[in-house]
Motif scaffolding. Sequence first.
Motif, PDB file in Angstrom:
ATOM      1  N   ALA A  57       4.005  -4.445  -4.070  1.00 62.74           N
ATOM      2  CA  ALA A  57       3.406  -3.855  -3.536  1.00 62.74           C
ATOM      3  C   ALA A  57       4.142  -3.363  -1.695  1.00 62.74           C
ATOM      4  CB  ALA A  57       1.711  -3.439  -2.376  1.00 62.74           C
ATOM      5  N   SER A  58       4.220  -1.758  -1.281  1.00 66.83           N
ATOM      6  CA  SER A  58       4.730  -1.767  -0.050  1.00 66.83           C
ATOM      7  C   SER A  58       5.048  -2.453   1.220  1.00 66.83           C
ATOM      8  CB  SER A  58       5.662  -0.393   0.331  1.00 66.83           C
ATOM      9  OG  SER A  58       3.934   0.161   0.571  1.00 66.83           O
ATOM     10  N   SER A  59       3.332  -3.044   1.192  1.00 63.41           N
ATOM     11  CA  SER A  59       2.581  -3.292   1.724  1.00 63.41           C
ATOM     12  C   SER A  59       3.073  -5.356   2.478  1.00 63.41           C
ATOM     13  CB  SER A  59       1.308  -3.729   1.881  1.00 63.41           C
ATOM     14  OG  SER A  59       0.686  -4.536   0.759  1.00 63.41           O
ATOM     15  N   VAL A  60       3.246  -5.510   1.517  1.00 66.50           N
ATOM     16  CA  VAL A  60       4.165  -7.313   0.913  1.00 66.50           C
ATOM     17  C   VAL A  60       5.509  -6.856   1.293  1.00 66.50           C
ATOM     18  CG1 VAL A  60       4.176  -8.870  -0.731  1.00 66.50           C
ATOM     19  CG2 VAL A  60       1.734  -7.441  -0.905  1.00 66.50           C
ATOM     20  N   LYS A  61       6.070  -8.075   2.156  1.00 67.69           N
ATOM     21  CA  LYS A  61       7.532  -8.150   3.001  1.00 67.69           C
ATOM     22  C   LYS A  61       7.707  -9.771   1.607  1.00 67.69           C
ATOM     23  CE  LYS A  61       7.500  -4.361   4.757  1.00 67.69           C
ATOM     24  NZ  LYS A  61       7.717  -3.338   3.764  1.00 67.69           N
ATOM     25  N   ASP A  95       5.877 -13.025   2.756  1.00 67.25           N
ATOM     26  CA  ASP A  95       4.657 -13.151   2.825  1.00 67.25           C
ATOM     27  C   ASP A  95       4.252 -14.094   1.830  1.00 67.25           C
ATOM     28  OD1 ASP A  95       5.261 -11.167   4.662  1.00 67.25           O
ATOM     29  OD2 ASP A  95       3.552  -9.426   3.875  1.00 67.25           O
ATOM     30  N   PRO A 127       1.752 -12.853   6.976  1.00 67.17           N
ATOM     31  CA  PRO A 127       0.869 -12.181   6.990  1.00 67.17           C
ATOM     32  C   PRO A 127       0.299 -12.675   5.026  1.00 67.17           C
ATOM     33  CG  PRO A 127       2.540 -10.153   7.172  1.00 67.17           C
ATOM     34  CD  PRO A 127       2.950 -11.902   7.575  1.00 67.17           C
ATOM     35  N   HIS A 179      -1.770 -12.189   1.989  1.00 70.04           N
ATOM     36  CA  HIS A 179      -2.223 -10.527   0.864  1.00 70.04           C
ATOM     37  C   HIS A 179      -3.138 -10.907   0.428  1.00 70.04           C
ATOM     38  CE1 HIS A 179       0.924  -8.212   2.634  1.00 70.04           C
ATOM     39  NE2 HIS A 179       0.983  -9.345   2.849  1.00 70.04           N
ATOM     40  N   THR A 210       1.898  -0.779  -9.587  1.00 74.26           N
ATOM     41  CA  THR A 210       2.132  -0.410  -7.464  1.00 74.26           C
ATOM     42  C   THR A 210       1.340   0.129  -7.299  1.00 74.26           C
ATOM     43  OG1 THR A 210       4.513  -1.156  -8.142  1.00 74.26           O
ATOM     44  CG2 THR A 210       3.378  -0.074  -6.203  1.00 74.26           C
ATOM     45  N   LEU A 231       0.117  -6.370  -6.095  1.00 72.31           N
ATOM     46  CA  LEU A 231       0.939  -6.573  -5.288  1.00 72.31           C
ATOM     47  C   LEU A 231       2.039  -7.326  -5.186  1.00 72.31           C
ATOM     48  CD1 LEU A 231      -1.869  -9.066  -3.165  1.00 72.31           C
ATOM     49  CD2 LEU A 231      -1.077  -6.385  -2.882  1.00 72.31           C
ATOM     50  N   ASP A 265      11.355  -2.917  -2.296  1.00 69.24           N
ATOM     51  CA  ASP A 265      12.311  -2.119  -0.701  1.00 69.24           C
ATOM     52  C   ASP A 265      13.641  -2.440  -0.641  1.00 69.24           C
ATOM     53  OD1 ASP A 265      12.024  -5.089  -0.528  1.00 69.24           O
ATOM     54  OD2 ASP A 265      10.070  -4.663   1.120  1.00 69.24           O
TER      55      ASP A 265
END
Length: 237
Positions: free
Chosen positions: A96-100, A103, A149, A151, A173, A178, A210
């Motif tokens: 997911a793009s929200s996950v870096k 994290d 973060p 998740h 995705t 995630l 990403d």
Amino acid sequence: MATPHIAAEPGQIAPLVMMPGDPRRADRIAKDYLADAQQVSQVRGITVWTGTYEGTPMSVMGSGMGIPSISIYATELYRFYGVRRIVRVGTCGGMASSVKVGDTVIGTCAHTNASLSTLLVPGVNLSWAASYPMLRGAMDAAQALTDAPVHAGPVYSSDLFYLGRADIVQGLTALGTLGVEMEAAGLYAAAAQEGAEALTVLTVSDHLVDGSNDMTAQERETLYATSVKVGAAALLA
Ligand code: HPA
């Protein structure tokens, strides 16, 4: 009585087990986090340690890689050693793009391309879910332990590390997955089969989409400590 893959005597493994993928990481968790850790099994390079964590008996054992490996160990722990809770602590590739990278991802459920979703009940694609009490314990602890973060959501347990299928990554995705790893579905399925509990706490070690950088050595150490503490809180919840 030993099992085919674990040589401990009954009673030598605690009802709560922490399970990293890497057996050498299990050795280190036992040394750094358990009091009075004793080696109780050593088969195929997989050492089982039992000691106490903040006064509660706890064991640590490597799972090896992939669903077949973790499902053998988890099933034998639950079925023959009276284990009630297993927390997998490991890494995943971010999807997911929200996950870096760096994290924490807690797997509430696990999608998989492995056959175990269709093998057990004819005509049904089963879903594999985490223990809610362990999940709640992990989330409560994570909020107190880390500013990074955290998740909670679906992960993908792939049978192939070198999948090479962008369409599968894209499809998963788009459905809110995630991250990708290789064991959670096997662990959750073993818990379901044995009437026991399981959870997966993952550090994002790389990102499939990403292109973000891998973690530094310092970040790895800090995040490893966080995942062990969050995992222990889930076991103790
Ligand atoms: N794929 C599968 N398992 C993983 C990955 C990955 O990219 N990263 C960490 N565990």
